[in-house]
Design a protein around this motif. Structure first.
Motif, mmCIF file in Angstrom:
data_model
loop_
_atom_site.group_PDB
_atom_site.id
_atom_site.type_symbol
_atom_site.label_atom_id
_atom_site.label_comp_id
_atom_site.label_asym_id
_atom_site.label_seq_id
_atom_site.Cartn_x
_atom_site.Cartn_y
_atom_site.Cartn_z
ATOM 1 N N SER A 26 0.818 -1.214 0.000
ATOM 2 C CA SER A 26 0.000 0.000 0.000
ATOM 3 C C SER A 26 0.850 1.260 0.000
ATOM 4 C CB SER A 26 -0.922 0.006 1.222
ATOM 5 O OG SER A 26 -1.816 -1.084 1.200
ATOM 6 N N ALA A 27 2.048 1.187 0.590
ATOM 7 C CA ALA A 27 2.929 2.359 0.647
ATOM 8 C C ALA A 27 3.396 2.794 -0.734
ATOM 9 C CB ALA A 27 4.133 2.061 1.536
ATOM 10 N N ALA A 28 3.183 1.957 -1.753
ATOM 11 C CA ALA A 28 3.532 2.356 -3.117
ATOM 12 C C ALA A 28 2.656 3.508 -3.604
ATOM 13 C CB ALA A 28 3.399 1.167 -4.065
ATOM 14 N N GLY A 29 1.604 3.828 -2.867
ATOM 15 C CA GLY A 29 0.789 4.974 -3.223
ATOM 16 C C GLY A 29 1.491 6.301 -2.981
ATOM 17 N N PHE A 30 2.497 6.312 -2.116
ATOM 18 C CA PHE A 30 3.197 7.549 -1.789
ATOM 19 C C PHE A 30 4.116 7.978 -2.930
ATOM 20 C CE2 PHE A 30 2.637 6.022 2.735
ATOM 21 C CZ PHE A 30 1.684 6.972 3.059
ATOM 22 N N PRO A 31 4.513 9.271 -2.936
ATOM 23 C CA PRO A 31 5.540 9.699 -3.898
ATOM 24 C C PRO A 31 6.799 8.862 -3.709
ATOM 25 C CG PRO A 31 4.532 11.592 -2.793
ATOM 26 C CD PRO A 31 4.047 10.364 -2.076
ATOM 27 N N PRO A 32 7.522 8.544 -4.756
ATOM 28 C CA PRO A 32 7.325 8.994 -6.135
ATOM 29 C C PRO A 32 6.605 7.976 -7.025
ATOM 30 C CG PRO A 32 9.510 8.075 -5.910
ATOM 31 C CD PRO A 32 8.849 7.920 -4.566
ATOM 32 N N VAL A 33 5.991 6.929 -6.433
ATOM 33 C CA VAL A 33 5.367 5.880 -7.235
ATOM 34 C C VAL A 33 3.919 6.233 -7.579
ATOM 35 C CG1 VAL A 33 4.795 3.427 -7.338
ATOM 36 C CG2 VAL A 33 6.889 4.171 -6.182
ATOM 37 N N PHE A 34 3.156 6.738 -6.605
ATOM 38 C CA PHE A 34 1.771 7.178 -6.800
ATOM 39 C C PHE A 34 0.855 6.046 -7.284
ATOM 40 C CE2 PHE A 34 4.472 10.921 -7.635
ATOM 41 C CZ PHE A 34 4.021 11.768 -6.618
ATOM 42 N N ALA A 35 1.071 4.841 -6.766
ATOM 43 C CA ALA A 35 0.240 3.696 -7.161
ATOM 44 C C ALA A 35 -1.027 3.686 -6.309
ATOM 45 C CB ALA A 35 1.023 2.396 -7.009
ATOM 46 N N LEU A 36 -1.937 4.592 -6.603
ATOM 47 C CA LEU A 36 -3.162 4.744 -5.817
ATOM 48 C C LEU A 36 -4.010 3.470 -5.790
ATOM 49 C CD1 LEU A 36 -4.929 6.588 -4.134
ATOM 50 C CD2 LEU A 36 -5.894 7.525 -6.245
ATOM 51 N N PRO A 37 -4.141 2.698 -6.878
ATOM 52 C CA PRO A 37 -4.919 1.450 -6.792
ATOM 53 C C PRO A 37 -4.375 0.474 -5.753
ATOM 54 C CG PRO A 37 -4.604 2.076 -9.081
ATOM 55 C CD PRO A 37 -3.738 2.988 -8.272
ATOM 56 N N LEU A 38 -3.058 0.412 -5.594
ATOM 57 C CA LEU A 38 -2.484 -0.485 -4.591
ATOM 58 C C LEU A 38 -2.840 -0.026 -3.190
ATOM 59 C CD1 LEU A 38 1.061 -1.251 -6.072
ATOM 60 C CD2 LEU A 38 -1.004 -2.660 -6.153
ATOM 61 N N LEU A 39 -2.862 1.290 -2.975
ATOM 62 C CA LEU A 39 -3.276 1.804 -1.671
ATOM 63 C C LEU A 39 -4.732 1.431 -1.401
ATOM 64 C CD1 LEU A 39 -2.874 3.529 0.876
ATOM 65 C CD2 LEU A 39 -3.516 5.528 -0.484
ATOM 66 N N LEU A 68 2.561 -1.452 10.579
ATOM 67 C CA LEU A 68 3.987 -1.761 10.649
ATOM 68 C C LEU A 68 4.563 -1.934 9.249
ATOM 69 C CD1 LEU A 68 6.303 -2.300 12.634
ATOM 70 C CD2 LEU A 68 5.669 -4.721 12.600
ATOM 71 N N GLY A 69 3.870 -2.687 8.395
ATOM 72 C CA GLY A 69 4.328 -2.849 7.021
ATOM 73 C C GLY A 69 4.225 -1.565 6.227
ATOM 74 N N PHE A 70 3.142 -0.827 6.432
ATOM 75 C CA PHE A 70 2.873 0.420 5.713
ATOM 76 C C PHE A 70 3.980 1.450 5.963
ATOM 77 C CE2 PHE A 70 0.191 4.403 5.457
ATOM 78 C CZ PHE A 70 -0.090 4.316 4.104
ATOM 79 N N ASN A 71 4.325 1.648 7.228
ATOM 80 C CA ASN A 71 5.315 2.661 7.567
ATOM 81 C C ASN A 71 6.753 2.197 7.353
ATOM 82 O OD1 ASN A 71 3.759 5.058 8.698
ATOM 83 N ND2 ASN A 71 2.883 3.391 9.894
ATOM 84 N N THR A 72 6.999 0.896 7.501
ATOM 85 C CA THR A 72 8.349 0.402 7.217
ATOM 86 C C THR A 72 8.696 0.603 5.744
ATOM 87 O OG1 THR A 72 8.227 -1.260 8.974
ATOM 88 C CG2 THR A 72 9.847 -1.619 7.236
#
Length: 504
Positions: A26-39, A68-72
């Motif tokens: 889900s963290a792939a939604g953050f910059p610089p990937v911007f994978a909003l569907p995964l979030l 824990l996974g999201f923030n790591t």
């Protein structure tokens, strides 16, 4: 059982591992990937797990594991900072990002556990989104605060679409964007009608952003021309003072080149020129080195300057500072960084180790420089730009300047995420934001968050440009984080009629 009546196929350690993985993806939604569907998919999985949990304690555990996974994954780049001093802190390499995530995970556990108070459906989604938003806002109270990577930042796509998507931050701030993202990511899975409603709202959101971006008019303020120096000095050299003379000469050369280029710009006529050195640009205590200040002034050739340097007040206190220099090198003022980085620039009392040398003291707070040539400048140092609603002092400036040294984090997501926060502050405050970074990314955003100039990461050079004019004060700049707080609270209140009839 979850809302759909399906039992999750995993239990025990398999479910725990899946939650950790879902958070990380889900963290792939953050910059610089911007994978909003995964979030969106990751949040759906957490939400279904919370619904399927046997008790609220299990739901809280599921939220903790996801967090824990999201923030790591979102903070993986913290490991690069440890690598700059690997001989001293090799043992911290596997725990840097997970250690911070361990502290942040409870902020995800809260909405996962408490959303079960509402019945399945839109009320439960409202409760989850409202609680997540308020919990996320609460991160500013953790030590000196750590509001890095708010979910609202996933809308900061590069280019014009991203410019439009983030315009509502002028009213509701990045925390309001977080609330909108949480609602959209979960309501879209609540059936066709809700999915259609989300799509219609997304279209209206984009149209509103495009309208604002095109319709706002800047104030009649002539901001200066800036010459932003990016020396690309490695963090190892900064920490050890290795080849400090060479680094100093490099910045002198870049200053002379940048000032000459700035004055040659077509729009420079009648504007002052401000040269800028990033955080840690001067390898020493600038307030104690008059000769160095004269050399900098000579390179500036009559321009005023902002130089990042440590400051020693002579009484045993050390500050991370930005100095305002007059054309002759006189120190007009020093801005001392007021919000320090936990576990970096200071260690909480319960932590027995510190990962950077020296002991820093926080400054008294934000200020605005109205000296001749600076044209109402609001200085910040590095970490401070991440704090939504807390980047402007008592007097509103005409432009914001953030000097930083992101060499700590290498060519990772860290510098990109840091730059995204500067872009969001521009929209929230209606002020142009200039960021000067030692290794990059150095950039200038206008008061709508549109990129106007950029120098990539890892390149030595100078960025010269006219600082755009400010906009009138935004709704958010007048009311701050009270607006997203009330919106999050409103979502909780809408679910309230069901709460008094429910038990965990």
């Amino acid at each position: 059982m979850n809302a759909s009546g399906a039992v999750l196929p995993w239990r025990g350690w398999r479910l725990a591992l899946t939650l950790l993985l879902a958070g990380a993806v889900s963290a792939a939604g953050f910059p610089p990937v911007f994978a909003l569907p995964l979030l969106s998919l990751g949040l759906l999985f957490l939400y279904r797990c919370a619904e399927d949990a046997a008790t609220w304690r299990y739901a809280a555990l599921y939220g903790f594991l996801f967090g824990l996974g999201f923030n790591t994954a979102g903070l993986y780049w913290l490991t690069d900072a440890i690598l700059t001093r690997v001989h001293d802190f090799w043992w911290a390499i596997p725990i840097a990002a997970p250690g911070c995530a361990l502290i942040l995970a409870p902020f995800v556990a809260l909405p996962a556990a408490a959303c079960r108070l509402a019945p399945a459906g839109w009320r439960r989604v409202l409760l989850f989104a409202g609680l997540w938003t308020l919990a996320d806002m609460g991160r500013v109270f953790l030590f000196t605060g750590f509001p890095w990577n708010p979910p609202g930042s996933v809308l900061e796509w590069p280019g014009r679409i991203g410019d439009w998507l983030i315009q509502p931050a002028a009213w509701i701030g990045v925390d309001g964007l977080t609330l909108a993202i949480m609602l959209a990511c979960l309501l879209v899975w609540q059936g066709r009608r809700w999915a259609l409603a989300v799509c219609l709202c997304a279209g209206l959101w984009l149209g509103l952003g495009a309208w604002r971006h095109a319709s706002v008019r800047p104030l009649p303020v002539r901001n200066p021309v800036v010459a932003l120096t990016q020396g690309n000095v490695s963090e190892g050299d900064i920490l050890t003072q290795a080849d400090a003379v060479s680094a100093f000469r490099r910045y002198l050369r870049l200053t002379a080149t940048g000032v000459a280029q700035a004055r040659a710009l077509p729009d420079a006529a009648g504007r002052s020129v401000v040269y800028v050195w990033p955080e840690s640009g001067f390898p020493g205590f600038l307030n104690a080195d008059e000769l160095a200040r004269r050399m900098i002034a000579r390179a500036g050739d009559g321009a005023v300057g902002v130089v990042g340097s440590d400051r020693d007040d002579g009484q045993g206190h050390y500050f991370n500072s930005a100095f305002a220099l007059s054309p002759d090198g006189t120190i007009l003022d020093a801005y001392d960084k007021s919000t320090l980085v936990p576990f970096g620039e200071y260690a909480p009392r319960f932590v027995p180790v510190k990962l950077v040398p020296g002991v820093l003291t926080p400054g008294p707070g934000l200020k605005t420089w109205n000296f001749p040539g600076f044209e109402g400048l609001g200085p910040m140092v590095c970490y401070e730009v991440i704090f939504s609603g807390h980047v402007v002092g008592q007097t509103r400036p005409n432009w914001l300047l953030n000097i930083t040294n992101d060499a700590w984090f290498g060519d990772s997501a860290g510098p990109r995420q840091h730059l995204a926060t500067a872009r969001m502050r521009a929209v929230e405050e209606g002020l142009p934001v200039v960021q000067d970074a030692n290794t990059g990314i150095t950039a200038i955003y206008d008061a709508t968050g549109m990129l106007t100039a950029r120098l990539p990461w890892g390149r030595e050079g100078v960025l010269t440009a006219v600082v755009p004019s400010p906009l009138p004060p935004t709704f958010f700049s007048r009311h701050g984080r009270a607006t997203p707080f009330l919106l999050g609270l409103f979502c909780i209140v809408l679910a309230w009629p069901s709460l008094i009839r429910r038990r965990l």
